[in-house]
Design an enzyme around this catalytic site. Structure first.
Site, short mmCIF file in Angstrom:
data_model
loop_
_atom_site.label_atom_id
_atom_site.label_comp_id
_atom_site.label_asym_id
_atom_site.label_seq_id
_atom_site.Cartn_x
_atom_site.Cartn_y
_atom_site.Cartn_z
N THR A 122 -4.75 6.00 1.68
CA THR A 122 -5.12 7.38 2.02
C THR A 122 -5.95 8.00 0.89
OG1 THR A 122 -2.93 7.48 3.05
CG2 THR A 122 -4.29 9.43 3.24
N LYS A 154 -11.39 -1.76 5.89
CA LYS A 154 -10.22 -1.48 6.71
C LYS A 154 -10.71 -1.00 8.08
CE LYS A 154 -6.12 1.55 6.68
NZ LYS A 154 -5.24 2.32 5.77
N GLU A 208 0.85 -1.19 0.00
CA GLU A 208 0.00 0.00 0.00
C GLU A 208 0.88 1.24 0.00
OE1 GLU A 208 -2.84 2.54 3.03
OE2 GLU A 208 -2.81 0.35 3.27
N ARG A 236 -0.07 10.27 1.37
CA ARG A 236 0.23 11.25 2.41
C ARG A 236 1.32 12.24 1.99
NH1 ARG A 236 0.41 7.52 7.93
NH2 ARG A 236 -1.54 6.37 7.53
#
Length: 214
Positions: free
Chosen positions: A76, A136, A48, A52
């Site tokens: 994100t 998640k 992943e 960010r």
């Protein structure tokens, strides 16, 4: 064109490739390819790459182009525009720390598998009523840990979880032992300091250890 059932099956298959998904926040895109090669060599193919930092998309693009054995997901993902960027990039899946109804609907309309982030029963209602059954759980430890996951799993028997947040080498096996946990996400396999230092051998070794947790 993949329907929602196909996307769910595809996401299930991807997250079954390894018990741990390294969550990568990368500052310098030139580190992306050697990092991905170290993770894949250690047995963790699913990676992943978070959005960010400004380098996130370039890092993911480089890995997709140069490390064919890696399965790149974009993390994100906060908005429909983020989802679209990840899809155009050729990411295998997208994942979010939370949800909005707009994001859920955009991902439903798209081709790329998506795992929304949840923390509450209300979040899960929003997900399951739109066909999302793999989510998640974030931030897993601060949000109540395994006890919270047990409580949430009760009213939602078909939902499975990828917990992330506060999980490390010391507690990972406990999370992976839970029958509703498909995989876990964590940053401990490839910490920022090791990425910055180019400590690829150390990252590869941690990846190899992580594959033995389940």
């Amino acid at each position: 064109m993949m329907n929602n059932q196909d996307k769910r099956a595809r996401l299930d298959a991807l997250l079954a490739l390894a018990p741990v998904i390294p969550v990568i926040t990368i500052e310098d895109a030139t580190h992306a390819v050697p990092l991905a090669r170290a993770l894949v060599a250690g047995g963790l193919r699913v990676i992943e790459i978070t959005l960010r930092t400004q380098a996130g998309l370039d890092a993911a693009r480089a890995i997709i182009a140069e490390v064919p054995d890696a399965v790149v997901g974009i993390g994100t993902v906060l908005t429909p525009a983020d989802y679209e960027r990840a899809a155009r990039l050729g990411a295998a899946f997208a994942i979010s720390p939370g949800l909005s109804l707009g994001l859920l609907d955009a991902a439903n309309a798209g081709e790329m598998p998506f795992a929304p982030g949840i923390q509450t029963a209300s979040d899960l209602i929003a997900c399951v009523t739109r066909g999302y059954e793999l989510v998640k759980f974030f931030p897993a430890v601060p949000a109540g840990g395994l006890a919270a996951l047990d409580a949430l799993a009760g009213p939602f028997p078909n939902v499975r979880f990828c917990p992330t947040g506060g999980i490390n080498a010391g507690n990972a096996a406990q999370w992976l032992a839970h029958k509703k946990v498909v995989a876990i996400g964590g940053s401990w396999v490839a910490p920022a300091a090791d990425i910055k230092a180019g400590a690829w051998a150390a990252i590869e070794q941690r990846a190899r250890e992580a594959t033995k947790l389940r």
